[in-house]
Write a protein that holds these residues in place. Sequence first.
Motif, PDB file in Angstrom:
ATOM      1  N   ARG A  57       0.838  -1.209   0.000  1.00 16.97           N
ATOM      2  CA  ARG A  57       0.000   0.000   0.000  1.00 16.97           C
ATOM      3  C   ARG A  57       0.869   1.253   0.000  1.00 16.97           C
ATOM      4  NH1 ARG A  57      -4.608   1.414   4.466  1.00 16.97           N
ATOM      5  NH2 ARG A  57      -5.384   3.267   3.414  1.00 16.97           N
ATOM      6  N   LEU A  58       1.938   1.252   0.817  1.00 22.96           N
ATOM      7  CA  LEU A  58       2.855   2.395   0.831  1.00 22.96           C
ATOM      8  C   LEU A  58       3.566   2.551  -0.501  1.00 22.96           C
ATOM      9  CD1 LEU A  58       4.596   2.338   4.316  1.00 22.96           C
ATOM     10  CD2 LEU A  58       3.223   4.161   3.351  1.00 22.96           C
ATOM     11  N   ASN A  59       3.959   1.440  -1.080  1.00 23.13           N
ATOM     12  CA  ASN A  59       4.673   1.463  -2.353  1.00 23.13           C
ATOM     13  C   ASN A  59       3.822   2.121  -3.438  1.00 23.13           C
ATOM     14  OD1 ASN A  59       6.915   0.928  -3.941  1.00 23.13           O
ATOM     15  ND2 ASN A  59       6.031  -0.981  -4.680  1.00 23.13           N
ATOM     16  N   ALA A  60       2.516   1.948  -3.370  1.00 17.52           N
ATOM     17  CA  ALA A  60       1.610   2.513  -4.361  1.00 17.52           C
ATOM     18  C   ALA A  60       1.198   3.949  -4.043  1.00 17.52           C
ATOM     19  CB  ALA A  60       0.366   1.629  -4.475  1.00 17.52           C
ATOM     20  N   ASP A  61       1.573   4.444  -2.890  1.00 19.05           N
ATOM     21  CA  ASP A  61       1.183   5.795  -2.480  1.00 19.05           C
ATOM     22  C   ASP A  61       1.998   6.828  -3.255  1.00 19.05           C
ATOM     23  OD1 ASP A  61       1.151   8.320  -1.049  1.00 19.05           O
ATOM     24  OD2 ASP A  61       0.184   7.246   0.584  1.00 19.05           O
ATOM     25  N   PRO A  62       1.339   7.771  -3.933  1.00 17.99           N
ATOM     26  CA  PRO A  62       2.070   8.753  -4.735  1.00 17.99           C
ATOM     27  C   PRO A  62       2.952   9.701  -3.902  1.00 17.99           C
ATOM     28  CG  PRO A  62      -0.278   9.252  -4.696  1.00 17.99           C
ATOM     29  CD  PRO A  62      -0.098   7.936  -4.020  1.00 17.99           C
ATOM     30  N   HIS A  63       2.650   9.857  -2.654  1.00 18.50           N
ATOM     31  CA  HIS A  63       3.420  10.779  -1.803  1.00 18.50           C
ATOM     32  C   HIS A  63       4.612  10.105  -1.121  1.00 18.50           C
ATOM     33  CE1 HIS A  63       0.356  13.763  -2.423  1.00 18.50           C
ATOM     34  NE2 HIS A  63      -0.571  12.907  -2.011  1.00 18.50           N
ATOM     35  N   GLU A  64       4.700   8.782  -1.214  1.00 17.84           N
ATOM     36  CA  GLU A  64       5.729   8.039  -0.482  1.00 17.84           C
ATOM     37  C   GLU A  64       7.143   8.472  -0.876  1.00 17.84           C
ATOM     38  OE1 GLU A  64       7.337   5.242   2.236  1.00 17.84           O
ATOM     39  OE2 GLU A  64       5.484   6.363   2.083  1.00 17.84           O
ATOM     40  N   GLN A  65       7.435   8.598  -2.177  1.00 21.94           N
ATOM     41  CA  GLN A  65       8.774   9.002  -2.620  1.00 21.94           C
ATOM     42  C   GLN A  65       9.111  10.406  -2.136  1.00 21.94           C
ATOM     43  OE1 GLN A  65      11.071   6.993  -3.938  1.00 21.94           O
ATOM     44  NE2 GLN A  65       9.511   5.416  -3.645  1.00 21.94           N
ATOM     45  N   GLU A  66       8.127  11.274  -2.136  1.00 23.89           N
ATOM     46  CA  GLU A  66       8.322  12.645  -1.637  1.00 23.89           C
ATOM     47  C   GLU A  66       8.679  12.627  -0.146  1.00 23.89           C
ATOM     48  OE1 GLU A  66       5.479  16.490  -0.823  1.00 23.89           O
ATOM     49  OE2 GLU A  66       5.041  15.267  -2.595  1.00 23.89           O
ATOM     50  N   ILE A  67       7.961  11.815   0.618  1.00 30.61           N
ATOM     51  CA  ILE A  67       8.208  11.723   2.059  1.00 30.61           C
ATOM     52  C   ILE A  67       9.589  11.128   2.323  1.00 30.61           C
ATOM     53  CG2 ILE A  67       7.478  10.546   4.174  1.00 30.61           C
ATOM     54  CD1 ILE A  67       4.565  10.797   3.051  1.00 30.61           C
ATOM     55  N   LEU A  68       9.944  10.073   1.589  1.00 31.06           N
ATOM     56  CA  LEU A  68      11.258   9.460   1.768  1.00 31.06           C
ATOM     57  C   LEU A  68      12.382  10.426   1.419  1.00 31.06           C
ATOM     58  CD1 LEU A  68      10.628   5.851   0.421  1.00 31.06           C
ATOM     59  CD2 LEU A  68      10.968   6.560   2.795  1.00 31.06           C
ATOM     60  N   ALA A  69      12.212  11.207   0.363  1.00 32.14           N
ATOM     61  CA  ALA A  69      13.223  12.197  -0.021  1.00 32.14           C
ATOM     62  C   ALA A  69      13.382  13.243   1.073  1.00 32.14           C
ATOM     63  CB  ALA A  69      12.845  12.853  -1.342  1.00 32.14           C
ATOM     64  N   GLU A  70      12.293  13.661   1.666  1.00 32.97           N
ATOM     65  CA  GLU A  70      12.351  14.647   2.746  1.00 32.97           C
ATOM     66  C   GLU A  70      13.054  14.064   3.974  1.00 32.97           C
ATOM     67  OE1 GLU A  70       9.335  17.573   5.195  1.00 32.97           O
ATOM     68  OE2 GLU A  70       8.705  16.761   3.266  1.00 32.97           O
ATOM     69  N   LEU A  71      12.765  12.820   4.295  1.00 33.70           N
ATOM     70  CA  LEU A  71      13.429  12.172   5.425  1.00 33.70           C
ATOM     71  C   LEU A  71      14.935  12.058   5.180  1.00 33.70           C
ATOM     72  CD1 LEU A  71      10.898   9.360   6.329  1.00 33.70           C
ATOM     73  CD2 LEU A  71      11.443  11.374   7.690  1.00 33.70           C
ATOM     74  N   GLU A  72      15.316  11.712   3.953  1.00 32.74           N
ATOM     75  CA  GLU A  72      16.744  11.645   3.619  1.00 32.74           C
ATOM     76  C   GLU A  72      17.410  12.991   3.780  1.00 32.74           C
ATOM     77  OE1 GLU A  72      18.060   9.891  -0.032  1.00 32.74           O
ATOM     78  OE2 GLU A  72      16.905   8.078   0.332  1.00 32.74           O
ATOM     79  N   HIS A  73      16.692  14.053   3.426  1.00 30.41           N
ATOM     80  CA  HIS A  73      17.221  15.410   3.565  1.00 30.41           C
ATOM     81  C   HIS A  73      17.488  15.743   5.040  1.00 30.41           C
ATOM     82  CE1 HIS A  73      17.867  19.652   2.779  1.00 30.41           C
ATOM     83  NE2 HIS A  73      16.957  19.923   3.697  1.00 30.41           N
ATOM     84  N   TRP A  74      16.618  15.290   5.930  1.00 24.39           N
ATOM     85  CA  TRP A  74      16.751  15.581   7.353  1.00 24.39           C
ATOM     86  C   TRP A  74      17.781  14.684   8.029  1.00 24.39           C
ATOM     87  CZ3 TRP A  74      10.848  15.342   8.621  1.00 24.39           C
ATOM     88  CH2 TRP A  74      10.231  16.498   8.162  1.00 24.39           C
ATOM     89  N   PHE A  75      18.054  13.531   7.446  1.00 25.56           N
ATOM     90  CA  PHE A  75      18.928  12.543   8.076  1.00 25.56           C
ATOM     91  C   PHE A  75      20.308  13.118   8.326  1.00 25.56           C
ATOM     92  CE2 PHE A  75      22.022   9.014   7.514  1.00 25.56           C
ATOM     93  CZ  PHE A  75      21.767   8.378   8.714  1.00 25.56           C
ATOM     94  N   ASP A  76      20.783  12.960   9.555  1.00 22.53           N
ATOM     95  CA  ASP A  76      22.109  13.426   9.932  1.00 22.53           C
ATOM     96  C   ASP A  76      22.868  12.227  10.503  1.00 22.53           C
ATOM     97  OD1 ASP A  76      24.376  14.702  10.824  1.00 22.53           O
ATOM     98  OD2 ASP A  76      23.382  15.795  12.429  1.00 22.53           O
ATOM     99  N   PRO A  77      23.788  11.651   9.705  1.00 20.42           N
ATOM    100  CA  PRO A  77      24.477  10.447  10.157  1.00 20.42           C
ATOM    101  C   PRO A  77      25.599  10.713  11.172  1.00 20.42           C
ATOM    102  CG  PRO A  77      25.263  11.079   8.001  1.00 20.42           C
ATOM    103  CD  PRO A  77      24.139  12.020   8.348  1.00 20.42           C
ATOM    104  N   GLU A  78      25.813  11.951  11.531  1.00 23.01           N
ATOM    105  CA  GLU A  78      26.861  12.311  12.482  1.00 23.01           C
ATOM    106  C   GLU A  78      26.671  11.546  13.794  1.00 23.01           C
ATOM    107  OE1 GLU A  78      30.292  14.148  13.656  1.00 23.01           O
ATOM    108  OE2 GLU A  78      29.309  14.532  11.741  1.00 23.01           O
ATOM    109  N   GLY A  79      27.711  10.826  14.208  1.00 17.72           N
ATOM    110  CA  GLY A  79      27.667  10.102  15.478  1.00 17.72           C
ATOM    111  C   GLY A  79      27.032   8.721  15.391  1.00 17.72           C
ATOM    112  N   TRP A  80      26.602   8.275  14.214  1.00 20.36           N
ATOM    113  CA  TRP A  80      25.949   6.972  14.063  1.00 20.36           C
ATOM    114  C   TRP A  80      26.943   5.886  13.700  1.00 20.36           C
ATOM    115  CZ3 TRP A  80      20.549   5.605  13.877  1.00 20.36           C
ATOM    116  CH2 TRP A  80      19.705   6.619  14.327  1.00 20.36           C
ATOM    117  N   THR A  81      28.168   6.262  13.375  1.00 22.11           N
ATOM    118  CA  THR A  81      29.130   5.252  12.958  1.00 22.11           C
ATOM    119  C   THR A  81      30.121   4.932  14.044  1.00 22.11           C
ATOM    120  OG1 THR A  81      30.501   6.957  11.950  1.00 22.11           O
ATOM    121  CG2 THR A  81      28.941   5.781  10.540  1.00 22.11           C
TER     122      THR A  81
END
Length: 81
Positions: A57-81
Motif C-alpha cells: 500500500r505504501l509502495n503505491a502511495d504517490p506521496h511516499e517518494q516525496e516523504i522518503l526524499a524529505e526524510l533523507e534530507h533531514w537525516f544526519d548520520p553524524e555520530g551513528w558510525t
Amino acid sequence: MDDSAKSAEAAKRSDAAKRVRKHRDKMKAMGLKPVTLWVPDVHSPAFKADIKRQCLRLNADPHEQEILAELEHWFDPEGWT
C-alpha cells in the motif's frame, strides 16, 4: 528424578527468585514499576501478511517518494558510525 535432583532444582529456582526479588526491589526504590507489554508475534503468518499488505500500500502511495526524499534530507548520520 531423585530427591537430591529435585532439591537442587528447587534451590536454583529459589536463588533465581531471590535475584528477581532483589532486582524488583531496586527498581521500585528508583521509583519505577513493572509493566507488561504485549507485542505482535512477528513470526505469525497473519502478522507477515499484514506487513506485506501495508508495504504494498505504501509502495503505491504517490506521496511516499516525496516523504522518503524529505526524510533523507533531514537525516544526519553524524555520530551513528
